[in-house]
Design an enzyme around this catalytic site. Structure first.
Site, PDB file in Angstrom:
ATOM      1  N   GLU A  67       0.824  -1.219   0.000  1.00 47.03           N
ATOM      2  CA  GLU A  67       0.000   0.000   0.000  1.00 47.03           C
ATOM      3  C   GLU A  67       0.853   1.262   0.000  1.00 47.03           C
ATOM      4  OE1 GLU A  67      -3.139   0.187  -0.663  1.00 47.03           O
ATOM      5  OE2 GLU A  67      -3.315  -1.991  -0.670  1.00 47.03           O
ATOM      6  N   HIS A  70       1.829   2.140  -3.541  1.00 49.90           N
ATOM      7  CA  HIS A  70       0.765   2.843  -4.258  1.00 49.90           C
ATOM      8  C   HIS A  70       0.739   4.316  -3.861  1.00 49.90           C
ATOM      9  CE1 HIS A  70      -1.093  -0.676  -6.017  1.00 49.90           C
ATOM     10  NE2 HIS A  70      -1.456  -1.196  -4.857  1.00 49.90           N
TER      11      HIS A  70
END
Length: 171
Positions: A67, A70
């Site tokens: 994550e 990203h």
């Protein structure tokens, strides 16, 4: 989503939804009571629990790295990122807007599975070195699991269904 603030990494607020606790303890129990005893018999329950704790924490650290990748790429593309929330189905980067170009979307979506794939390789390398030097299966077993689960995470996330990364790449 309700939950609590875990901290901040690279300027991204990390939050944990209360639903995440359910999956954390489910993974911990599955590894400690099932996976590790079945694959590496002969140890006591405390050893399996220790293996489970380490593997579970590193698995969720891997999800967080996925994550974070990203979020980091989104920030470099000028997309404001409020933070990351870990919840029962994994994690989500909280952005204020979508990517403006298909190329940006491809890079933002594609980096997560790439990080998972790289982590799989890193854990596989640690496992291989451990096996080569006859390290304990208590150690190498954890890294074998982490290599496999990160590979599975990379493959699963590339399935072409939205909101998975593969769906975003396909879009």
């Amino acid at each position: 989503m309700e939950g609590f603030r875990l901290g901040s990494i690279l300027g991204f607020e990390i939050r944990v939804d209360l639903s995440w606790l359910l999956i954390f303890f489910l993974v911990l129990w599955t590894l400690s009571a099932g996976v590790f005893p079945a694959n590496y018999p002969g140890f006591d329950n405390a050893t399996y629990f220790g293996m489970g704790i380490v593997a579970t924490l590193l698995f969720f650290a891997s999800l967080l790295a996925h994550e974070l990748s990203h979020s980091f790429v989104a920030r470099t593309k000028g997309i404001p990122v409020e933070g990351i929330t870990l919840f029962i189905f994994g994690g989500v980067s909280r952005t204020r807007m979508d990517a403006e170009t298909p190329g940006d979307e491809l890079q933002i979506a594609g980096v997560g599975p790439l990080v998972s794939l790289l982590l799989s390789g890193l854990f596989a390398l640690i496992w291989y070195v451990g096996i080569s030097f006859s390290w304990s299966v208590v150690f190498t077993g954890v890294f074998a699991y982490l290599a496999a689960i990160n590979l599975a995470l990379a493959i699963f996330n590339m399935l072409p269904g939205f909101p998975l990364d593969g769906g975003r790449v396909f879009r």
